[in-house]
Write an enzyme that holds these catalytic residues in place. Structure first.
Site, mmCIF file in Angstrom:
data_model
loop_
_atom_site.group_PDB
_atom_site.id
_atom_site.type_symbol
_atom_site.label_atom_id
_atom_site.label_comp_id
_atom_site.label_asym_id
_atom_site.label_seq_id
_atom_site.Cartn_x
_atom_site.Cartn_y
_atom_site.Cartn_z
ATOM 1 N N CYS A 219 0.844 -1.191 0.000
ATOM 2 C CA CYS A 219 0.000 0.000 0.000
ATOM 3 C C CYS A 219 0.882 1.243 0.000
ATOM 4 C CB CYS A 219 -0.867 0.004 1.252
ATOM 5 S SG CYS A 219 -1.729 -1.539 1.508
ATOM 6 N N ARG B 186 3.464 1.591 -6.815
ATOM 7 C CA ARG B 186 3.472 0.481 -5.840
ATOM 8 C C ARG B 186 2.312 -0.479 -6.075
ATOM 9 N NH1 ARG B 186 6.435 2.201 -1.150
ATOM 10 N NH2 ARG B 186 5.136 0.973 0.245
ATOM 11 N N TRP C 17 -3.307 -2.239 -1.543
ATOM 12 C CA TRP C 17 -3.055 -3.454 -2.309
ATOM 13 C C TRP C 17 -3.604 -4.577 -1.431
ATOM 14 C CZ3 TRP C 17 -0.603 -4.533 -7.035
ATOM 15 C CH2 TRP C 17 -0.353 -5.894 -7.279
ATOM 16 N N ASN D 134 -0.411 0.364 6.177
ATOM 17 C CA ASN D 134 0.270 -0.450 5.176
ATOM 18 C C ASN D 134 0.921 -1.587 5.947
ATOM 19 O OD1 ASN D 134 1.643 -1.559 3.060
ATOM 20 N ND2 ASN D 134 3.211 0.026 2.941
ATOM 21 N N GLY D 135 0.726 -2.845 5.482
ATOM 22 C CA GLY D 135 1.335 -3.994 6.159
ATOM 23 C C GLY D 135 0.285 -5.028 6.505
ATOM 24 N N GLU E 103 13.892 -21.797 -15.009
ATOM 25 C CA GLU E 103 13.626 -20.388 -14.695
ATOM 26 C C GLU E 103 14.860 -19.531 -14.946
ATOM 27 O OE1 GLU E 103 11.139 -18.685 -14.333
ATOM 28 O OE2 GLU E 103 11.829 -16.848 -13.392
ATOM 29 N N LYS F 255 14.937 -16.374 -17.533
ATOM 30 C CA LYS F 255 15.382 -15.018 -17.152
ATOM 31 C C LYS F 255 16.433 -14.526 -18.135
ATOM 32 C CE LYS F 255 12.819 -13.909 -15.131
ATOM 33 N NZ LYS F 255 11.776 -14.880 -14.977
ATOM 34 N N GLU G 78 14.972 -13.794 -21.614
ATOM 35 C CA GLU G 78 14.057 -12.645 -21.646
ATOM 36 C C GLU G 78 14.760 -11.312 -21.722
ATOM 37 O OE1 GLU G 78 11.494 -13.758 -18.075
ATOM 38 O OE2 GLU G 78 10.116 -12.691 -19.389
ATOM 39 N N HIS H 119 21.409 -37.847 -23.080
ATOM 40 C CA HIS H 119 20.464 -38.416 -24.058
ATOM 41 C C HIS H 119 20.312 -37.485 -25.248
ATOM 42 C CE1 HIS H 119 19.490 -41.570 -21.248
ATOM 43 N NE2 HIS H 119 19.372 -40.663 -20.289
ATOM 44 N N LYS I 7 4.053 -7.455 -19.836
ATOM 45 C CA LYS I 7 4.007 -7.925 -18.440
ATOM 46 C C LYS I 7 2.887 -8.947 -18.246
ATOM 47 C CE LYS I 7 5.198 -8.394 -14.269
ATOM 48 N NZ LYS I 7 6.356 -9.294 -14.029
HETATM 49 C C1 AGP Z 1 8.215 -14.263 -16.608
HETATM 50 O O1 AGP Z 1 9.489 -13.644 -16.428
HETATM 51 C C2 AGP Z 1 7.587 -13.851 -17.890
HETATM 52 N N1 AGP Z 1 7.367 -12.436 -17.870
HETATM 53 C C3 AGP Z 1 6.374 -14.670 -18.306
HETATM 54 O O2 AGP Z 1 6.843 -15.973 -18.544
HETATM 55 C C4 AGP Z 1 5.220 -14.797 -17.272
HETATM 56 O O3 AGP Z 1 5.641 -15.582 -16.174
HETATM 57 C C5 AGP Z 1 4.044 -15.504 -17.959
HETATM 58 O O4 AGP Z 1 3.598 -14.687 -19.015
HETATM 59 C C6 AGP Z 1 2.877 -15.806 -17.007
HETATM 60 O O5 AGP Z 1 2.383 -14.613 -16.506
HETATM 61 P P1 AGP Z 1 1.403 -14.681 -15.237
HETATM 62 O O6 AGP Z 1 2.210 -15.227 -14.111
HETATM 63 O O7 AGP Z 1 0.963 -13.269 -15.002
HETATM 64 O O8 AGP Z 1 0.263 -15.600 -15.580
#
Ligand code: AGP
Length: 603
Positions: A2, A27, A75, A99-100, A479, A483, A486, A502, A598
């Site tokens: 928040c 935020r 939030w 907030n918290g 993951e 990263k 991306e 394999h 995003k």
């Molecule tokens: C993660 O770094 C990416 N931006 C992307 O893979 C993301 O995790 C994916 O689009 C799923 O998004 P969500 O968690 O909002 O469903």
């Protein structure tokens, strides 16, 4: 997280408060509100959704002349995003913003209800104002009532309170959530969650420490710690707003990596005691009627789901499958009503995950969302939700959202295990001990960051990266590879270490970079053998391990942990920073990588 803003002075307060809340929008929030206090009258306005709704609501209101004002963006963590749950919360003659998370709000509320106090909202925050007024009704003055209230509440809080009992005073308190005070040559007084709203207004500020509380009037600021008056250490306020919103970090992604330690504490707050896990959101699910779990997600959230398959089968002793949502939705899946359908999504708006959820709903499965955004489409469609409480994540490359998803899934696995009686008391205690250590594991060591920054110069070319791991470190390898892809735009694959022989081992030469996750708590000898196979074929190896590995070309030493999840989160930080520092050297846009959004709300 928040946002909080407060003001004492001659300015028109509505405008100042709303402009201050605009500076806190970064935020993230789902509702907002303000309260002003002038000539003995408190005016309070709250609105669901964006600030425009609050601006519209207060269109005909203004608050000129000397007075007090407080403002809040919420939030949601406890209680749906609704107007009634928006702050300020009020009692008979006082208003608060918070907030918290008040961890012991249930006990406080139960006690107050037993004394006839009426509650309006579903929030934890509301207990603060009613407890304060209860003390006053018992004869305390406002200062003592506020001090006693702060002594009772446990958890994380940044609080501002105004009361007709002390018309010229704003009460404040801070624990584990940021709160700062400011002033200027005109002796105006300011309060805020962060620098940005005070820039251009306050010239001198003090950042409150945990446990500090007090009161502020137009003439004085009184700060107490352990009942002792504290001499405030004022410093000159910085000037750069964007820099302030990033808390001084270079990128939102970097800020979000560093705030994982604090954010995980919020994920756990009110859910973990020394010997048990409490998830009140799930009280209506009978896990004895559930015989398996199906997880659907995309991207990073899919990786969190993969981690969860190991945790659910190992801890909850329940069958668990995870599927990529875009595959699941077209495969005509066979579904069973005794399967719990788990969708994992940071945004709660990912189209593929949402469509997968709809298929599960039509098939009559019970649905649980692990999500960071309350009131999102996936949350609204799911039977129950566990919010990850990561706060807004601005970096497109997900970091703290992933960390809080895995942490929430770990909590869920323990909770289901408790309900299915698959976890002994001793095992539960060990798991909770490890879980409560994670915030400290997630503190980024400067020496580690500096080492990664230096060695990243060696990984800017080559014909690709393999991130390899076993068990829960295989999803972490996926993951880490995602990263890197991306934000650096270099090719990388996450792979089960045992699978390299394999086929992929054919790719190995000195230009193939292998990032090997080598925890000591799971299958160390097996992963070491895999790395030796690759080294024998001249692969360039970056080993990440608590155990020194001489054949590695680069080595990042991790700490001597006794639990796999501790090693997981420590290596996660290294993955995130490695991707960041390689991408920085390549000059890429860290927070807004090319071609990415995003939230992927289209197929
Ligand atoms: C993660 O770094 C990416 N931006 C992307 O893979 C993301 O995790 C994916 O689009 C799923 O998004 P969500 O968690 O909002 O469903």
């Amino acid at each position: 997280m928040c946002g909080i803003i407060g003001y004492i002075g001659e300015r028109e307060k509505k405008e100042f408060l709303i402009n201050g809340l605009k500076e806190l929008e970064y935020r993230g929030y789902d509702s907002a509100g303000i309260a002003t206090f002038k000539n003995g009258h408190i005016s309070s306005y709250r609105a669901l959704g964006k600030l425009e709704n609050l601006i519209h609501k207060t269109d005909l209101f203004s608050s000129d002349g000397f007075g007090l004002g407080i403002g809040h963006t919420r939030w949601a963590t406890h209680g749906k995003p609704t107007e009634i749950n928006a702050h300020p919360h009020c009692g008979e003659f006082s208003h608060i913003i918070h907030n918290g998370i008040i961890e012991n709000h249930r006990e406080i509320k139960k006690n107050l209800l037993s004394k006839g106090v009426k509650f309006l909202s579903q929030t934890d925050s509301e207990v603060i104002v009613h407890q304060f007024e209860k003390f006053i009704s018992e004869g305390m003055d406002a200062k003592k009532a506020f001090k006693n209230t702060i002594e009772i509440v446990q958890g994380a809080y940044a609080i501002l309170l105004i009361t007709k009992d002390e018309p010229d005073t704003i009460f404040f308190a801070k624990s584990r959530v940021p709160l700062m005070l400011g002033t200027n040559r005109k002796k105006e007084k300011f309060m805020s969650s962060s620098d940005a709203p005070l820039m251009g207004h306050a010239t001198e500020v003090v950042y409150l420490e945990d446990g500090e509380y007090g009161w502020i009037t137009k003439d004085e600021i009184s700060i107490f710690a352990d009942e002792q008056l504290v001499t405030p250490k004022f410093i000159t306020l910085k000037k750069n707003k964007i820099h302030a919103q990033k808390n001084g970090f270079r990128f939102f992604m970097e800020k979000e990596i560093y705030e994982q330690s604090n954010v995980i504490s919020e994920t756990f707050m009110g859910r973990v005691s020394n010997d048990s896990i409490e998830l009140e959101e799930l009280n209506n699910i009978d896990f004895n009627n559930i015989d398996s779990i199906k997880i659907c997600a995309c991207g990073t959230s899919y990786h969190a789901g993969l981690v969860a398959t190991y945790l659910f089968e190992r801890l909850s002793k329940i069958k668990c499958q995870v599927e990529i949502a875009s595959e699941f939705r077209y495969k005509e899946p066979l579904l069973d009503k005794k399967t719990l359908f788990l969708s994992i999504s940071q945004s709660g708006e990912t189209a593929d995950t949402l469509e997968a959820l709809k298929i599960a709903k039509i098939a009559g499965l019970t649905s649980l969302a692990i999500c960071n955004v309350d009131n999102s489409s996936i949350v609204r469609l799911s039977d129950v939700t566990l919010l990850t409480r990561a706060g807004i994540e601005r970096g497109v490359a997900s970091t703290k959202a992933f960390a809080t998803q895995v942490a929430t899934l770990w909590l869920l696995a323990l909770y289901i295990g408790k309900n299915r009686k698959t976890i002994s008391k001793e095992k539960m205690r060990t798991e909770i001990e490890a879980l409560l250590r994670i915030p400290s594991v997630l503190v980024v060591k400067n020496s580690t960051h500096e080492k990664i920054k230096r060695l990243s110069k060696r990984y800017l070319h080559g014909h690709g990266f393999f991130f390899i791991g076993r068990d829960i470190f295989f999803p972490l390898a996926l993951e880490g590879a995602l990263k890197l892809k991306e934000i650096s735009y270099l090719h990388a694959e996450g792979y089960p270490a045992g699978e390299m022989k394999h086929g992929p081992i054919a790719l190995v030469d000195s230009e193939l970079f292998t990032i090997a996750l080598m925890p000591q708590t799971i299958l160390y000898d097996k992963i070491k053998n895999n790395v030796e196979e690759l080294s024998a074929r001249d692969a360039t190896i970056l080993a990440i391990s608590p155990k020194k590995l001489n054949l590695a070309d680069d080595f990042i030493k991790t700490s001597n942990q006794s639990h796999p999840m501790s090693e997981f989160f420590e290596m996660m930080i290294i993955m995130q920073i490695l991707a960041l520092e390689i991408a920085v050297r390549l000059g890429n846009d860290i927070d807004m990588p090319r071609n990415l959004a995003k939230s992927v709300t289209v197929e």
